[in-house]
Write a protein that holds these residues in place. Structure first.
Motif, PDB file in Angstrom:
ATOM      1  N   ASN A  36       0.847  -1.198   0.000  1.00  0.00           N
ATOM      2  CA  ASN A  36       0.000   0.000   0.000  1.00  0.00           C
ATOM      3  C   ASN A  36       0.882   1.247   0.000  1.00  0.00           C
ATOM      4  O   ASN A  36       1.865   1.326   0.748  1.00  0.00           O
ATOM      5  CB  ASN A  36      -0.885   0.055   1.263  1.00  0.00           C
ATOM      6  N   GLY A  37       0.512   2.198  -0.844  1.00  0.00           N
ATOM      7  CA  GLY A  37       1.227   3.473  -0.862  1.00  0.00           C
ATOM      8  C   GLY A  37       2.578   3.419  -1.551  1.00  0.00           C
ATOM      9  O   GLY A  37       3.374   4.350  -1.440  1.00  0.00           O
ATOM     10  N   GLY A  39       3.159   3.471  -4.774  1.00  0.00           N
ATOM     11  CA  GLY A  39       3.246   4.303  -5.988  1.00  0.00           C
ATOM     12  C   GLY A  39       2.653   3.689  -7.244  1.00  0.00           C
ATOM     13  O   GLY A  39       2.846   4.217  -8.341  1.00  0.00           O
ATOM     14  N   LYS A  40       1.894   2.618  -7.106  1.00  0.00           N
ATOM     15  CA  LYS A  40       1.339   1.940  -8.296  1.00  0.00           C
ATOM     16  C   LYS A  40       0.349   2.852  -9.032  1.00  0.00           C
ATOM     17  O   LYS A  40       0.455   3.068 -10.237  1.00  0.00           O
ATOM     18  CB  LYS A  40       0.646   0.621  -7.890  1.00  0.00           C
ATOM     19  N   THR A  41      -0.633   3.365  -8.282  1.00  0.00           N
ATOM     20  CA  THR A  41      -1.643   4.215  -8.922  1.00  0.00           C
ATOM     21  C   THR A  41      -0.998   5.480  -9.482  1.00  0.00           C
ATOM     22  O   THR A  41      -1.320   5.910 -10.599  1.00  0.00           O
ATOM     23  CB  THR A  41      -2.760   4.563  -7.919  1.00  0.00           C
ATOM     24  N   SER A  42      -0.067   6.056  -8.728  1.00  0.00           N
ATOM     25  CA  SER A  42       0.611   7.273  -9.211  1.00  0.00           C
ATOM     26  C   SER A  42       1.317   6.999 -10.526  1.00  0.00           C
ATOM     27  O   SER A  42       1.272   7.811 -11.464  1.00  0.00           O
ATOM     28  CB  SER A  42       1.637   7.749  -8.173  1.00  0.00           C
ATOM     29  N   HIS A 185      -3.312  -6.864  -5.416  1.00  0.00           N
ATOM     30  CA  HIS A 185      -2.654  -7.335  -4.184  1.00  0.00           C
ATOM     31  C   HIS A 185      -2.841  -8.839  -4.027  1.00  0.00           C
ATOM     32  O   HIS A 185      -2.366  -9.421  -3.056  1.00  0.00           O
ATOM     33  CB  HIS A 185      -3.238  -6.612  -2.960  1.00  0.00           C
TER      34      HIS A 185
HETATM   35  N1  LIG Z   1      -2.287  13.850  -5.028  1.00  0.00           N
HETATM   36  C1  LIG Z   1      -1.490  13.447  -4.047  1.00  0.00           C
HETATM   37  N2  LIG Z   1      -1.051  14.321  -3.110  1.00  0.00           N
HETATM   38  C2  LIG Z   1      -0.213  13.935  -2.124  1.00  0.00           C
HETATM   39  N3  LIG Z   1       0.242  12.678  -1.963  1.00  0.00           N
HETATM   40  C3  LIG Z   1      -0.162  11.757  -2.863  1.00  0.00           C
HETATM   41  C4  LIG Z   1      -1.042  12.090  -3.941  1.00  0.00           C
HETATM   42  N4  LIG Z   1      -1.255  10.961  -4.671  1.00  0.00           N
HETATM   43  C5  LIG Z   1      -0.552   9.977  -4.075  1.00  0.00           C
HETATM   44  N5  LIG Z   1       0.096  10.455  -2.995  1.00  0.00           N
HETATM   45  C6  LIG Z   1       0.973   9.691  -2.088  1.00  0.00           C
HETATM   46  O1  LIG Z   1       1.890   8.973  -2.893  1.00  0.00           O
HETATM   47  C7  LIG Z   1       2.149   7.694  -2.342  1.00  0.00           C
HETATM   48  C8  LIG Z   1       1.821   6.616  -3.367  1.00  0.00           C
HETATM   49  O2  LIG Z   1       0.404   6.527  -3.506  1.00  0.00           O
HETATM   50  P1  LIG Z   1      -0.272   5.554  -4.573  1.00  0.00           P
HETATM   51  O3  LIG Z   1      -1.747   5.764  -4.467  1.00  0.00           O
HETATM   52  O4  LIG Z   1       0.359   5.759  -5.884  1.00  0.00           O
HETATM   53  O5  LIG Z   1       0.125   4.108  -4.008  1.00  0.00           O
HETATM   54  P2  LIG Z   1      -0.447   2.661  -4.368  1.00  0.00           P
HETATM   55  O6  LIG Z   1       0.739   1.777  -4.527  1.00  0.00           O
HETATM   56  O7  LIG Z   1      -1.371   2.756  -5.523  1.00  0.00           O
HETATM   57  O8  LIG Z   1      -1.241   2.277  -3.041  1.00  0.00           O
HETATM   58  P3  LIG Z   1      -2.434   1.204  -2.760  1.00  0.00           P
HETATM   59  O9  LIG Z   1      -1.867  -0.163  -2.960  1.00  0.00           O
HETATM   60  O10 LIG Z   1      -2.767   1.479  -1.314  1.00  0.00           O
HETATM   61  O11 LIG Z   1      -3.557   1.555  -3.699  1.00  0.00           O
HETATM   62  C9  LIG Z   1       1.320   7.597  -1.057  1.00  0.00           C
HETATM   63  O12 LIG Z   1       2.149   8.001   0.030  1.00  0.00           O
HETATM   64  C10 LIG Z   1       0.223   8.626  -1.293  1.00  0.00           C
HETATM   65  O13 LIG Z   1      -0.261   9.141  -0.070  1.00  0.00           O
END
Ligand SMILES: Nc1ncnc2c1ncn2[C@@H]1O[C@H](COP(=O)(O)OP(=O)(O)OP(=O)(O)O)[C@@H](O)[C@H]1O
Length: 244
Positions: A36-37, A39-42, A185
């Protein structure tokens, strides 16, 4: 084909993605995994042009998505389907997206059928279950018959039948020569679905490998946990709770 090169995204003090280079080839399903968190979605948002990188690049078929003339025909995207506006019916929503891409209504109607939502064509999106929204999201992603699919946790909320359906769908899309990048996941499910895996942690690449290269008796879950050990930022605490 998706390629990222030294891709980095910072949100003020938070670094979501850092120096990330990986590729997802055509004709294969690439799993994209991390805690979690991580960076996948980013990363996916930058690949599909919803966010701009702070530095580095993300390209589809050699160019950033914004440089393609008809993005809907290049990449199909399923991100967080819970954000789909709820007011329209499923059929109206798909036809509206189709019109935006100069795609005939007929294609929208055929896809409703293909994803198993034909009987819900007149239902408002706001009244759909999460799994039904996932199906609708997948239909929307396929509208432009794109060569690349980016699917963020597409089996989230789906019943067993739906999970199997997505598995077969992504396999078929890759067999047709498309590039499919899918985050999840659920390692056991991914192991049955993907050709290769990209693992990230805290925004950085931890490893990428072909499923066929896993040594005998090693599950994807084992390989993932070994790579991701120490990279999880969010983990349930081991103190403060009762074991009873
Ligand atoms: N718009 C934003 N502003 C500030 N922080 C952000 C933003 N978007 C993402 N983050 C931060 O960037 C990091 C990566 O987030 P992301 O959603 O990409 O993770 P993830 O791997 O998709 O997580 P998950 O498995 O929980 O969905 C996290 O710490 C999140 O809080």
């Amino acid at each position: 084909m998706i390629e990222t090169l030294r891709l980095t995204k910072r949100h003020r003090a938070v670094t979501a993605v850092e120096d990330l280079s990986f590729s997802a080839p055509d004709g294969q399903v690439t799993g994209f995994v991390g805690p979690n968190g991580s960076g996948k979605t980013s990363t996916m948002r930058m690949v599909v042009g919803l966010d701009r990188p702070t530095s580095g690049s993300a390209t589809v078929d050699g160019r950033p998505l914004r440089d393609h003339r008809s993005p809907q025909r290049v990449v199909g995207v399923v991100l967080d389907v819970r954000n789909t506006p709820g007011g329209m019916t499923t059929r109206a929503h798909l036809r509206w997206l189709a019109a935006a891409g100069r795609i005939p209504d007929r294609r929208a109607d055929d896809l409703l059928e293909e994803v198993g939502l034909a009987s819900a064509a007149s239902r408002r999106i706001g009244a759909l279950s999460l799994g039904m929204r996932q199906r609708l999201g997948i239909a929307a992603a396929l509208l432009g018959d794109p060569g690349t699919l980016v699917l963020d946790e597409p089996v989230n909320g789906l019943d067993l039948d739906g999970v199997r359906w997505v598995r077969h769908l992504v396999r078929r899309l890759a067999a047709e020569g498309r590039c499919v990048l899918v985050s999840s996941h659920i390692m056991a499910e991914l192991q049955q679905t993907v050709d290769r895996v990209v693992v990230i942690g805290a925004g950085r690449l931890l490893g990428q490998f072909d499923i066929g290269d896993l040594s005998e008796g090693t599950s994807l879950e084992d390989a993932y946990l070994t790579l991701a050990a120490g990279a999880a930022q969010y983990r349930a605490g081991t103190t403060g709770g009762s074991s009873r």
